[in-house]
Design a protein around this motif. Sequence first.
Motif, PDB file in Angstrom:
ATOM      1  N   LEU A   2      59.423  95.007  27.488  1.00 22.17           N
ATOM      2  CA  LEU A   2      59.645  94.951  28.852  1.00 22.17           C
ATOM      3  C   LEU A   2      58.675  94.705  29.876  1.00 22.17           C
ATOM      4  N   ARG A   3      58.844  94.032  31.008  1.00 24.39           N
ATOM      5  CA  ARG A   3      57.893  93.587  32.130  1.00 24.39           C
ATOM      6  C   ARG A   3      57.240  94.920  32.463  1.00 24.39           C
ATOM      7  N   ARG A   4      55.800  94.902  32.620  1.00 26.36           N
ATOM      8  CA  ARG A   4      55.080  95.986  33.019  1.00 26.36           C
ATOM      9  C   ARG A   4      54.352  95.726  34.490  1.00 26.36           C
ATOM     10  N   ALA A   5      54.557  96.716  35.392  1.00 26.90           N
ATOM     11  CA  ALA A   5      53.841  96.721  36.708  1.00 26.90           C
ATOM     12  C   ALA A   5      52.753  97.664  36.365  1.00 26.90           C
ATOM     13  N   VAL A   6      51.389  96.907  37.041  1.00 24.59           N
ATOM     14  CA  VAL A   6      50.243  97.842  36.722  1.00 24.59           C
ATOM     15  C   VAL A   6      49.462  97.958  38.341  1.00 24.59           C
ATOM     16  N   LEU A   7      49.508  99.224  38.582  1.00 25.22           N
ATOM     17  CA  LEU A   7      49.132  99.635  39.858  1.00 25.22           C
ATOM     18  C   LEU A   7      47.425  99.679  39.927  1.00 25.22           C
ATOM     19  N   VAL A   8      46.701  99.028  40.494  1.00 16.51           N
ATOM     20  CA  VAL A   8      45.496  98.850  40.695  1.00 16.51           C
ATOM     21  C   VAL A   8      44.844  99.565  42.000  1.00 16.51           C
ATOM     22  N   LEU A  56      54.986 102.863  43.616  1.00 22.06           N
ATOM     23  CA  LEU A  56      55.405 103.299  42.292  1.00 22.06           C
ATOM     24  C   LEU A  56      56.995 103.542  42.165  1.00 22.06           C
ATOM     25  N   GLY A  57      57.625 104.217  43.176  1.00 22.05           N
ATOM     26  CA  GLY A  57      59.184 104.312  43.334  1.00 22.05           C
ATOM     27  C   GLY A  57      59.867 103.118  43.276  1.00 22.05           C
ATOM     28  N   ALA A  58      59.229 102.063  43.935  1.00 17.77           N
ATOM     29  CA  ALA A  58      60.046 100.636  44.139  1.00 17.77           C
ATOM     30  C   ALA A  58      59.804  99.875  42.860  1.00 17.77           C
ATOM     31  N   VAL A  59      59.045 100.303  41.835  1.00 21.28           N
ATOM     32  CA  VAL A  59      59.142  99.604  40.626  1.00 21.28           C
ATOM     33  C   VAL A  59      60.467  99.519  39.897  1.00 21.28           C
ATOM     34  N   PRO A  60      61.006  98.624  39.580  1.00 20.58           N
ATOM     35  CA  PRO A  60      62.314  98.481  38.818  1.00 20.58           C
ATOM     36  C   PRO A  60      62.435  99.147  37.633  1.00 20.58           C
ATOM     37  N   PRO A  61      63.339 100.439  37.584  1.00 19.07           N
ATOM     38  CA  PRO A  61      63.540 101.459  36.403  1.00 19.07           C
ATOM     39  C   PRO A  61      63.663 100.817  35.171  1.00 19.07           C
ATOM     40  N   ASP A  62      63.618  99.594  34.961  1.00 19.92           N
ATOM     41  CA  ASP A  62      63.817  99.258  33.566  1.00 19.92           C
ATOM     42  C   ASP A  62      62.284  98.404  33.283  1.00 19.92           C
ATOM     43  N   TRP A  63      61.309  98.715  34.017  1.00 18.48           N
ATOM     44  CA  TRP A  63      60.130  98.007  33.710  1.00 18.48           C
ATOM     45  C   TRP A  63      59.203  99.461  33.318  1.00 18.48           C
ATOM     46  N   ARG A  64      58.145  99.017  32.568  1.00 15.43           N
ATOM     47  CA  ARG A  64      57.044  99.974  32.245  1.00 15.43           C
ATOM     48  C   ARG A  64      56.026 100.105  33.397  1.00 15.43           C
ATOM     49  N   THR A  65      55.204 100.991  33.470  1.00 13.39           N
ATOM     50  CA  THR A  65      54.343 101.303  34.438  1.00 13.39           C
ATOM     51  C   THR A  65      53.033 101.661  33.953  1.00 13.39           C
TER      52      THR A  65
END
Length: 295
Positions: A2-8, A56-65
Amino acid sequence: MLRRAVLVERPTELRELLARHGTREQARFFLRTRGLDLADVEERHLRHEEARALVLGAVPPDWRTATVARDELDRFLFADGDVVLVLGQDGLVANVAKYLDGQAVVGLDPEPGRNAGVLTTHPPAATADLCADVAAGRATVAERTMVRAALDDGRELRALNEVFVGHRTHQSARYALAADGRREHQSSSGVIVSTGTGATGWAASINRARAEPLPLPAPEDPALAWMVREAWPGPATGTSLTGGTLRGGAALEIVCENGDGGTLFGDGVEQDRVPLDWGQRVTVDVAPGRLRLVA
């Protein structure tokens, strides 16, 4: 995978104050003695937390965070395909750039109007659309040039704005500089090599003070500008090589001639400096990788 969003992000001023003073009242007292108000700091903290929750709430639900703080970047493992969401000031984009290898970066400004917003150009409310654009391959990406400093022992340092070679106390540094087929021993306040992104910051200040300012590159231009700060004309040191442009694979070579105190750092982060010993060679050129910034 799964695609991942990384918040820095970096700690807010309030978090830094609490880490230093322990309690809100202690922090309030500290600020009051300096004519400052904790309420202002708390308000900015709340704005940041609201922006953080929105992102964080806007990251697609099927992505990892995943989330990572600025001081953890050197220990965090980014993966291919990560979408890096940088929430903060422009400098935070520069902090993370050297740890990436082609990942898309989205710069998000939690306080529009307070920050310059050169690299963090998007509002947090745009996060969902930006993530969707990156995933669909329709995002507009600006590839910004980076600078690389390679030491003769195999170590490398990359930076988005500039690298500095000089003395750790910013006193006179001694070195041999080679550029454009010429070589000169110098004593100066150090040498900076800037990208087009850094051309609006430290490099711009130094360039304005030059008798003949250099033409500085644009952020996406595969070129670097180098400048010597306050070169001293001594019996054994010269001032004929004080600035130029590196293009087409050209490099700048600097050989440290300080007994101790020689230093190399990037993007103004002196805490991550690399000590330079006598005779150590640093070769500075355009880095092979670029920052991929979602425009």
